[in-house]
Design an enzyme around this catalytic site. Structure first.
Site, short mmCIF file in Angstrom:
data_model
loop_
_atom_site.label_atom_id
_atom_site.label_comp_id
_atom_site.label_asym_id
_atom_site.label_seq_id
_atom_site.Cartn_x
_atom_site.Cartn_y
_atom_site.Cartn_z
CD GLU A 1 -1.41 -4.21 14.61
OE1 GLU A 1 -1.40 -3.70 13.47
OE2 GLU A 1 -2.29 -3.97 15.45
NE ARG B 1 -2.42 -2.31 2.67
CZ ARG B 1 -2.60 -2.63 3.93
NH1 ARG B 1 -3.41 -1.92 4.67
NH2 ARG B 1 -1.97 -3.65 4.46
P1 AMP Z 1 4.11 -2.00 11.53
O1 AMP Z 1 5.38 -2.59 11.00
O2 AMP Z 1 3.61 -2.71 12.74
O3 AMP Z 1 4.22 -0.51 11.75
O4 AMP Z 1 3.00 -2.26 10.45
C1 AMP Z 1 2.86 -1.43 9.38
C2 AMP Z 1 2.52 -2.17 8.11
O5 AMP Z 1 1.57 -3.23 8.29
C3 AMP Z 1 1.92 -1.21 7.13
O6 AMP Z 1 2.55 -1.45 5.89
C4 AMP Z 1 0.45 -1.54 7.10
O7 AMP Z 1 0.00 -1.61 5.78
C5 AMP Z 1 0.29 -2.88 7.78
N1 AMP Z 1 -0.61 -2.86 8.95
C6 AMP Z 1 -0.26 -3.09 10.24
N2 AMP Z 1 -1.29 -3.01 11.07
C7 AMP Z 1 -2.35 -2.72 10.30
C8 AMP Z 1 -3.74 -2.47 10.59
N3 AMP Z 1 -4.24 -2.54 11.82
N4 AMP Z 1 -4.56 -2.17 9.55
C9 AMP Z 1 -4.07 -2.11 8.29
N5 AMP Z 1 -2.78 -2.31 7.96
C10 AMP Z 1 -1.92 -2.63 8.95
#
Ligand code: AMP
Length: 170
Positions: free
Chosen positions: A95, A58
């Protein structure tokens, strides 16, 4: 225009306990999409930027129109096995799960000024891995921009010292 009206919350996707932020309604609305991209890009238009780096997948959707608006080239950070040329990689925790990211070794030259883009900041692991890749190649990160930031996960804690901007905070 309230961009929050175009974000759909999907509980327990892709697994239990995750509240997924679905940005597809925002992307589908031409006025909301246009306005949000302009806002993300315009925040950094006064800065000297050589390239926009977007994170698969995205981060490509929001990163490429930002690069186009700023009249700069676009560099992809990709999931493993997708880039065809010499590359370096970094692993990170999500996550939901863990993964690896890659960038072409010749994508960035020492001193290049980089605007890093992704759709969403959650724990910050994805962004941190991308920062590591960019900095390993000698890139200088002048800004990091997100469409949406999940405040409870405190991803910003991993991004101290960087100019971080998010349009929406949930
Ligand atoms: P992080 O590495 O935990 O900051 O996760 C960020 C990445 O995971 C981004 O590229 C988001 O597209 C995706 N992502 C993580 N959590 C979510 C969520 N709750 N909703 C949508 N996309 C998420």
């Amino acid at each position: 225009m309230n961009f929050n009206d175009y974000i759909r919350n999907i509980p327990d996707f892709p697994k239990e306990g995750i509240l997924f932020k679905d940005i597809t309604p925002l992307l589908k609305d031409k006025d909301a999409f246009h306005a949000v991209i302009d806002k993300m890009a315009d925040k950094f238009k006064a800065k000297k930027i050589d390239y926009v780096v977007g994170i698969e997948a995205r981060g490509f959707i929001v990163g490429t129109p930002i690069a186009y608006r700023l009249n700069r080239g676009f560099i992809p950070v990709r999931k493993p096995g997708k880039l065809p040329y010499d590359k370096i990689s970094a692993s990170y925790d999500l996550e939901y799960g863990s993964s690896e990211l890659e960038i072409h070794s010749d994508a960035i030259n020492k001193g290049d000024k980089i605007l890093l883009v992704d759709d969403l900041l959650a724990t910050g692991g994805t962004t941190k891995a991308s920062i590591d890749l960019i900095e390993k190649l000698g890139g200088d990160i002048v800004g990091i921009v997100f469409l949406l930031e999940l405040l409870d996960l405190e991803g910003r804690e991993h991004l101290k010292g960087y100019d971080v901007y998010s349009i929406l905070k949930h």
